[in-house]
Scaffold this motif. Structure first.
Motif, mmCIF file in Angstrom:
data_model
loop_
_atom_site.group_PDB
_atom_site.id
_atom_site.type_symbol
_atom_site.label_atom_id
_atom_site.label_comp_id
_atom_site.label_asym_id
_atom_site.label_seq_id
_atom_site.Cartn_x
_atom_site.Cartn_y
_atom_site.Cartn_z
ATOM 1 N N ASN A 1 7.192 -52.411 54.302
ATOM 2 C CA ASN A 1 5.918 -51.843 54.777
ATOM 3 C C ASN A 1 6.033 -50.356 55.078
ATOM 4 N N PHE A 2 7.192 -49.926 55.546
ATOM 5 C CA PHE A 2 7.406 -48.496 55.780
ATOM 6 C C PHE A 2 7.337 -47.750 54.435
ATOM 7 N N ALA A 3 7.984 -48.320 53.427
ATOM 8 C CA ALA A 3 7.950 -47.704 52.083
ATOM 9 C C ALA A 3 6.515 -47.653 51.561
ATOM 10 N N ARG A 4 5.785 -48.728 51.771
ATOM 11 C CA ARG A 4 4.389 -48.772 51.301
ATOM 12 C C ARG A 4 3.543 -47.748 52.044
ATOM 13 N N ALA A 5 3.812 -47.575 53.336
ATOM 14 C CA ALA A 5 3.054 -46.597 54.126
ATOM 15 C C ALA A 5 3.347 -45.178 53.612
ATOM 16 N N LEU A 6 4.611 -44.904 53.291
ATOM 17 C CA LEU A 6 4.949 -43.575 52.738
ATOM 18 C C LEU A 6 4.251 -43.381 51.397
ATOM 19 N N ASN A 7 4.204 -44.466 50.616
ATOM 20 C CA ASN A 7 3.525 -44.402 49.324
ATOM 21 C C ASN A 7 2.038 -44.056 49.504
ATOM 22 N N ILE A 8 1.446 -44.618 50.541
ATOM 23 C CA ILE A 8 0.013 -44.383 50.781
ATOM 24 C C ILE A 8 -0.255 -42.907 51.099
ATOM 25 N N ILE A 9 0.604 -42.318 51.939
ATOM 26 C CA ILE A 9 0.293 -40.929 52.326
ATOM 27 C C ILE A 9 0.858 -39.892 51.353
ATOM 28 N N TRP A 10 1.953 -40.220 50.679
ATOM 29 C CA TRP A 10 2.588 -39.203 49.819
ATOM 30 C C TRP A 10 2.538 -39.545 48.328
ATOM 31 N N ASN A 11 2.057 -40.748 48.031
ATOM 32 C CA ASN A 11 1.928 -41.165 46.636
ATOM 33 C C ASN A 11 3.249 -41.079 45.859
ATOM 34 N N ILE A 12 4.319 -41.520 46.483
ATOM 35 C CA ILE A 12 5.634 -41.525 45.819
ATOM 36 C C ILE A 12 5.914 -42.962 45.373
ATOM 37 N N PRO A 13 6.343 -43.165 44.108
ATOM 38 C CA PRO A 13 6.581 -44.537 43.649
ATOM 39 C C PRO A 13 7.692 -45.247 44.431
ATOM 40 N N VAL A 14 7.527 -46.542 44.568
ATOM 41 C CA VAL A 14 8.487 -47.360 45.333
ATOM 42 C C VAL A 14 9.175 -48.356 44.403
ATOM 43 N N VAL A 15 10.492 -48.436 44.506
ATOM 44 C CA VAL A 15 11.268 -49.365 43.667
ATOM 45 C C VAL A 15 11.914 -50.425 44.561
ATOM 46 N N PRO A 16 11.728 -51.708 44.266
ATOM 47 C CA PRO A 16 12.408 -52.746 45.057
ATOM 48 C C PRO A 16 13.877 -52.856 44.652
ATOM 49 N N ILE A 17 14.746 -52.926 45.635
ATOM 50 C CA ILE A 17 16.190 -52.915 45.348
ATOM 51 C C ILE A 17 16.866 -54.158 45.904
ATOM 52 N N ASN A 18 17.808 -54.684 45.133
ATOM 53 C CA ASN A 18 18.590 -55.838 45.581
ATOM 54 C C ASN A 18 19.765 -55.344 46.428
ATOM 55 N N HIS A 19 19.830 -55.872 47.637
ATOM 56 C CA HIS A 19 20.856 -55.453 48.606
ATOM 57 C C HIS A 19 22.280 -55.629 48.052
ATOM 58 N N MET A 20 22.511 -56.756 47.359
ATOM 59 C CA MET A 20 23.872 -57.034 46.875
ATOM 60 C C MET A 20 24.262 -56.069 45.757
ATOM 61 N N GLU A 21 23.298 -55.694 44.932
ATOM 62 C CA GLU A 21 23.602 -54.700 43.892
ATOM 63 C C GLU A 21 23.973 -53.369 44.556
ATOM 64 N N GLY A 22 23.297 -53.078 45.658
ATOM 65 C CA GLY A 22 23.636 -51.872 46.424
ATOM 66 C C GLY A 22 25.091 -51.912 46.885
ATOM 67 N N HIS A 23 25.530 -53.072 47.403
ATOM 68 C CA HIS A 23 26.930 -53.200 47.846
ATOM 69 C C HIS A 23 27.896 -52.970 46.676
ATOM 70 N N ILE A 24 27.539 -53.455 45.498
ATOM 71 C CA ILE A 24 28.424 -53.270 44.333
ATOM 72 C C ILE A 24 28.473 -51.785 43.962
ATOM 73 N N LEU A 25 27.311 -51.155 43.845
ATOM 74 C CA LEU A 25 27.257 -49.780 43.331
ATOM 75 C C LEU A 25 27.905 -48.771 44.280
ATOM 76 N N VAL A 26 27.768 -48.999 45.586
ATOM 77 C CA VAL A 26 28.351 -48.039 46.532
ATOM 78 C C VAL A 26 29.888 -48.076 46.457
ATOM 79 N N SER A 27 30.409 -49.208 45.973
ATOM 80 C CA SER A 27 31.871 -49.317 45.803
ATOM 81 C C SER A 27 32.363 -48.510 44.608
ATOM 82 N N LEU A 28 31.441 -48.152 43.721
ATOM 83 C CA LEU A 28 31.834 -47.399 42.518
ATOM 84 C C LEU A 28 31.768 -45.890 42.743
ATOM 85 N N LEU A 29 31.382 -45.485 43.966
ATOM 86 C CA LEU A 29 31.299 -44.046 44.250
ATOM 87 C C LEU A 29 32.693 -43.467 44.476
#
Ligand code: KG4
Ligand code: ZN
Length: 390
Positions: free
Chosen positions: A132-160
């Protein structure tokens, strides 16, 4: 490209702001607000309390992460129409609505191209605050929102790979790659034959590894989150040569599949403590040592079996439990023995954070992955909603 990452799946409210040129990632701002202490009396994360705390803290966490990049106005910059939509959207989160209207609506639109928000897995009431916070930012700033899978985030941060104080590059792992995910809610082994393809080859049948640490810690009278506490007591036991009163089981260590089961370990610790009666400090340390040994040995053996079975060429480990030193050193040895590289997140990026969500957002954009059925190109907030509900 500048990306905002939002994470509220469990008990960390986190915001990250990154810039990527397609090769490196610069962290412009990063803030994590942990509620762990508030959940201590409950022995675990209490979902409605988590939601409330996210609602209370997300605006402040955003402002902290974005501080050098925001310009404030005295007056609100939103239209009456936007105000009406925000009031409906955040109707169930009055604290968030109030903070949003007092602060965010008075900020000039910052330089953000894309917003990524954790859509799951996680605690549903907690996830909704971030969405809802992301959606609220989208409403005022019109920035696209992408849904992200938490577990994929854990995998990708390990590749940094750290290049300088605030800059990372992302390392492509050798394929097939095995991702071992060890968190408070999940224990999974995922086989990838290319970036972005994930095939779960095994998972826990009951408790997750982190949950096992937390529950056994609770049996020993240690506060939530128990993982780090068990770990420091175990470390002390090793240094002082304190031996455990008896050996604990290594559940499913010899099973031919790649599944895990940790609830039996918790029960074994419960029975052991009941049998022992009053437990002195040294006994507590000895048991903590044995709990950590049992968990680490089981996880490492299973990972080793999967590496051999699938001809794995790299090991990636993600999730809060990989902050554990013994697990890090043991898995590093496992990979060394098999002659393959291991990718571990920095300790402070192991537990939940929003950098992992921002990185996954960039990654989703790079792959042009369009995970919502209706979305083409930019994902709309309705698609975020759709994804979160599914
Ligand atoms: O990934 P994470 O931050 O949240 C979830 O997505 O679940 O993982 C949190 C889990 C908790 O169960 C916590 O006890 C465990 O990670 N953990 C640890 C250590 N640090 C965090 N477990 C063992 N040793 C640690 N040092
Ligand atoms: Zn996590």
């Amino acid at each position: 490209m500048k990306i905002l990452g939002i994470e509220t799946s469990c008990d960390e409210t986190a915001i990250s702001y990154i810039e990527t040129n397609g090769i490196t990632i610069q962290v412009l701002g990063n803030s994590v607000n942990s509620q762990a202490d508030l959940h201590t009396p409950y022995g675990g994360v209490f979902p409605t309390l988590a939601k409330r705390e996210h609602s209370k803290n997300i605006v402040a966490t955003f402002i902290l992460a974005m501080k050098p990049f925001v310009t404030k106005n005295e007056t609100s910059l939103v239209t009456d129409e936007q105000l009406k939509t925000l009031t409906v959207l955040l109707g169930k989160e009055p604290e968030l609505l109030e903070a949003f209207l007092s602060h965010i609506t008075k900020i000039e639109k910052p330089d953000i191209d894309l917003i990524g928000v954790t859509e799951g897995p996680g605690l549903e009431p907690a996830l909704w605050v971030g969405i809802n916070f992301a959606r609220a930012l989208n409403i005022i700033w019109n920035i696209p929102v992408v849904p992200i899978n938490h577990m994929e985030g854990h995998i990708l941060v390990s590749l940094l790979k750290k290049e300088s104080a605030d800059t990372y590059s992302i390392i492509e792992p050798n394929f097939p790659s095995l991702s071992l995910l060890v968190s408070g809610g999940h224990t999974e082994m995922v086989l990838s034959r290319e970036l972005g393809s994930y095939n779960i080859i095994g998972k826990t049948r009951d408790d997750a590894v982190g949950e096992c640490f937390d529950k056994t810690a609770r049996v020993l009278g240690l506060p939530y989150p128990g993982g780090p506490k068990i770990s420091s007591l175990a470390q002390e036991a090793r240094e002082k040569n304190i031996v455990p009163p008896e050996k604990l089981p290594r559940p499913m260590i010899h099973s031919k599949d790649f599944d895990f089961s940790f609830s039996g370990l918790k029960t074994a610790v419960l029975y052991l403590t009941q049998r022992l009666g009053v437990i002195d400090e040294n006994t507590q340390k000895g048991i903590a040592r044995e709990i950590e040994d049992a968990i680490v040995e089981t996880v490492a053996t299973k990972a080793e079996n999967a590496i051999d079975a699938f001809g794995v060429q790299s090991l990636v480990v993600g999730g809060g439990v990989i902050a554990n030193t013994l697990l890090r050193t043991t898995l590093t040895k496992t990979a060394e023995n098999r002659g393959i590289p291991i990718h571990l997140p920095e300790i402070h990026n192991s537990t939940d954070n929003a950098l992992m969500i921002a990185v996954a957002t960039w990654f989703a954009k790079e792959r042009h992955i369009d995970r919502s059925p209706k979305a083409q190109g930019n994902l709309s907030v309705e698609n975020v909603l759709l994804d979160a509900i599914q």
